[in-house]
Design an enzyme around this catalytic site. Sequence first.
Site, PDB file in Angstrom:
ATOM      1  N   TYR A  68       0.852  -1.184   0.000  1.00  0.00           N
ATOM      2  CA  TYR A  68       0.000   0.000   0.000  1.00  0.00           C
ATOM      3  C   TYR A  68       0.886   1.232   0.000  1.00  0.00           C
ATOM      4  O   TYR A  68       1.828   1.317   0.794  1.00  0.00           O
ATOM      5  CB  TYR A  68      -0.911   0.034   1.240  1.00  0.00           C
ATOM      6  CG  TYR A  68      -2.352   0.260   0.848  1.00  0.00           C
ATOM      7  CD1 TYR A  68      -2.717   1.433   0.193  1.00  0.00           C
ATOM      8  CD2 TYR A  68      -3.319  -0.700   1.083  1.00  0.00           C
ATOM      9  CE1 TYR A  68      -4.027   1.629  -0.202  1.00  0.00           C
ATOM     10  CE2 TYR A  68      -4.623  -0.513   0.693  1.00  0.00           C
ATOM     11  CZ  TYR A  68      -4.975   0.658   0.043  1.00  0.00           C
ATOM     12  OH  TYR A  68      -6.262   0.853  -0.356  1.00  0.00           O
ATOM     13  N   GLU A  70      -0.136   5.100  -0.469  1.00  0.00           N
ATOM     14  CA  GLU A  70      -0.829   6.363  -0.754  1.00  0.00           C
ATOM     15  C   GLU A  70       0.163   7.507  -0.668  1.00  0.00           C
ATOM     16  O   GLU A  70       1.006   7.533   0.229  1.00  0.00           O
ATOM     17  CB  GLU A  70      -1.936   6.608   0.273  1.00  0.00           C
ATOM     18  CG  GLU A  70      -3.196   5.831  -0.006  1.00  0.00           C
ATOM     19  CD  GLU A  70      -4.278   6.155   1.015  1.00  0.00           C
ATOM     20  OE1 GLU A  70      -5.401   5.680   0.820  1.00  0.00           O
ATOM     21  OE2 GLU A  70      -3.994   6.864   2.001  1.00  0.00           O
ATOM     22  N   ASP A 214      -4.622  14.530 -25.217  1.00  0.00           N
ATOM     23  CA  ASP A 214      -4.875  13.147 -24.809  1.00  0.00           C
ATOM     24  C   ASP A 214      -4.188  12.251 -25.837  1.00  0.00           C
ATOM     25  O   ASP A 214      -4.772  11.870 -26.841  1.00  0.00           O
ATOM     26  CB  ASP A 214      -6.383  12.864 -24.751  1.00  0.00           C
ATOM     27  CG  ASP A 214      -6.657  11.458 -24.239  1.00  0.00           C
ATOM     28  OD1 ASP A 214      -5.687  10.711 -23.996  1.00  0.00           O
ATOM     29  OD2 ASP A 214      -7.843  11.097 -24.094  1.00  0.00           O
ATOM     30  N   THR A 240      -1.795   6.751 -22.087  1.00  0.00           N
ATOM     31  CA  THR A 240      -1.827   5.397 -21.545  1.00  0.00           C
ATOM     32  C   THR A 240      -0.415   4.833 -21.673  1.00  0.00           C
ATOM     33  O   THR A 240       0.399   5.342 -22.443  1.00  0.00           O
ATOM     34  CB  THR A 240      -2.769   4.470 -22.335  1.00  0.00           C
ATOM     35  OG1 THR A 240      -2.300   4.380 -23.684  1.00  0.00           O
ATOM     36  CG2 THR A 240      -4.205   4.986 -22.337  1.00  0.00           C
ATOM     37  N   LYS A 243      -0.633   1.014 -24.858  1.00  0.00           N
ATOM     38  CA  LYS A 243      -0.967   0.923 -26.286  1.00  0.00           C
ATOM     39  C   LYS A 243       0.343   0.764 -27.078  1.00  0.00           C
ATOM     40  O   LYS A 243       1.069  -0.184 -26.819  1.00  0.00           O
ATOM     41  CB  LYS A 243      -1.837   2.108 -26.687  1.00  0.00           C
ATOM     42  CG  LYS A 243      -3.200   2.050 -25.940  1.00  0.00           C
ATOM     43  CD  LYS A 243      -4.156   3.163 -26.277  1.00  0.00           C
ATOM     44  CE  LYS A 243      -5.449   2.997 -25.455  1.00  0.00           C
ATOM     45  NZ  LYS A 243      -6.393   4.118 -25.652  1.00  0.00           N
ATOM     46  N   ARG A 249      -0.997  -2.061 -18.406  1.00  0.00           N
ATOM     47  CA  ARG A 249      -2.241  -1.297 -18.489  1.00  0.00           C
ATOM     48  C   ARG A 249      -2.193  -0.158 -17.468  1.00  0.00           C
ATOM     49  O   ARG A 249      -2.047  -0.409 -16.268  1.00  0.00           O
ATOM     50  CB  ARG A 249      -3.366  -2.271 -18.144  1.00  0.00           C
ATOM     51  CG  ARG A 249      -4.748  -1.878 -18.500  1.00  0.00           C
ATOM     52  CD  ARG A 249      -5.553  -3.124 -18.788  1.00  0.00           C
ATOM     53  NE  ARG A 249      -5.109  -3.665 -20.064  1.00  0.00           N
ATOM     54  CZ  ARG A 249      -5.421  -3.139 -21.245  1.00  0.00           C
ATOM     55  NH1 ARG A 249      -6.222  -2.099 -21.321  1.00  0.00           N
ATOM     56  NH2 ARG A 249      -4.956  -3.656 -22.355  1.00  0.00           N
TER      57      ARG A 249
HETATM   58  C1  PLP Z   1      -7.433   4.491 -24.801  1.00  0.00           C
HETATM   59  C2  PLP Z   1      -7.806   5.921 -24.641  1.00  0.00           C
HETATM   60  C3  PLP Z   1      -8.182   6.446 -23.393  1.00  0.00           C
HETATM   61  C4  PLP Z   1      -8.472   5.613 -22.160  1.00  0.00           C
HETATM   62  O1  PLP Z   1      -7.650   4.627 -21.757  1.00  0.00           O
HETATM   63  P1  PLP Z   1      -8.168   3.528 -20.701  1.00  0.00           P
HETATM   64  O2  PLP Z   1      -6.897   3.003 -20.147  1.00  0.00           O
HETATM   65  O3  PLP Z   1      -8.971   2.535 -21.463  1.00  0.00           O
HETATM   66  O4  PLP Z   1      -8.996   4.226 -19.672  1.00  0.00           O
HETATM   67  C5  PLP Z   1      -8.410   7.806 -23.297  1.00  0.00           C
HETATM   68  N1  PLP Z   1      -8.304   8.605 -24.362  1.00  0.00           N
HETATM   69  C6  PLP Z   1      -7.966   8.145 -25.576  1.00  0.00           C
HETATM   70  C7  PLP Z   1      -7.851   9.097 -26.709  1.00  0.00           C
HETATM   71  C8  PLP Z   1      -7.727   6.787 -25.765  1.00  0.00           C
HETATM   72  O5  PLP Z   1      -7.414   6.334 -26.975  1.00  0.00           O
END
Ligand code: PLP
Length: 423
Positions: A68, A70, A214, A240, A243, A249
């Site tokens: 843990y 935090e 994003d 993320t 990807k 993840r």
């Molecule tokens: C994949 C993605 C997310 C979210 O990712 P998660 O890990 O599934 O929550 C947010 N914004 C964009 C543009 C994405 O392609």
Amino acid sequence: MPVVDASPTAPAHPGADFGTLERLDPEIAAVVRGEAEREAAGLQLVAAENFTSPAVLAALGSVLANKYAEGYPGARHHGGCEVVDEAERIAVDRAKGLFGAAHANVQPHSGSAAVLAAYAALLKPGDTLLAMGLPSGGHLTHGAPSNFSGRWFDVVGYGVDARSGLLDYAQVRELARTHRPRAIVVGSISYPRHPDYAAFREIADEVGAYLVADAAHPIGLVAGGAAPSPVPYADVVCATTHKVLRGPRGGMLLCGEELAERIDRAVFPFTQGGAQMHTIAAKAVAFGEAARPAFTTYAHQVVSNARVLGEGLAAEGLALTTGGTDTHLLTVDPAPLGLDGREARARLAAAGIVLDTCALPYGEGRGLRLGTAAVTTQGMGEAQMARVAALFALALRGERRAAGGVRELARRFPPYPDAPFRG
Ligand SMILES: *Cc1c(COP(=O)(O)O)cnc(C)c1O
């Protein structure tokens, strides 16, 4: 540091042991084995997926999952964090170095959690947000009515040009001038081209808005030098790690010094509790891998593969939105072959080709979204992409021999050639 003892009877173990899982919980072990087989048997073209390295999996399956933690390194609410603190310091340093960012937060549990934290740092409920509309390729967190973003903010959506499929910067500027958003979001789940981050910055400055990038999809290409970086332009970059970047993840935030404290507090304690230290260690491993020359080669190969696959699919009669790709992503319309996206996806799935449907820049029909990150990690190159395009066409015509061709191709490129849990 403890060393993994290869002996099956070793009592102390710092990490995952598939043999133990098989002995103690054969039911779940069978699920893991079955998924490993499914991933290896077909062509994984889901644009958001990849195969993490065995080192990333080892960190994920380690005793760091027990801890843990935090708070942040050196300032935790729990005792005994001195060892895991080191993992987070390393992850943050590597992320900053990899992306040239002044500040990195590696705690977001997912890409969506990173976006939530970015909004929490910059916006108040009721503020206006300008983001790509969902029908044009915006993510749920860009204002979907079913998502917190659509519920808590007044969201205005920009689109793409219906004919070219390209971002319409004149429209973004006009909407920004009309609606005076508090933040503008650049990023998409399916746009196959590089956004013009400088143009977005200019529009944001003109109306006094924050710019949030994003970059969940392209951040791995950015790490490998195969896509322009949003870091110099955006106030906050959300990403993320699972990807194209090929880590565990999870999510990540990058920003300048001036927003560092607000971003950190927006993650913890505002939107999350304890950090997942096993995932953070795995992120550090992935950032380390992404800093090596082999990753640069991989990232460029991902893009070359997408180009060749796109050319092959176009030659087979599919319509590519925007006419092609700059990235790992392709969105294609199977309508010229007399199929809609859902029927096309089902036929491809029957042949072992796994991908998603997506919205198209025009009309109500669904297209197909695919990406080349996972197959590139498997070692496939341009020659294999030409073969994938041919198998794609066979599968869309419903020809049985497509499945055999897919199996044969996949067998030659196992994602985990040395994995202990194989067959
Ligand atoms: C994949 C993605 C997310 C979210 O990712 P998660 O890990 O599934 O929550 C947010 N914004 C964009 C543009 C994405 O392609």
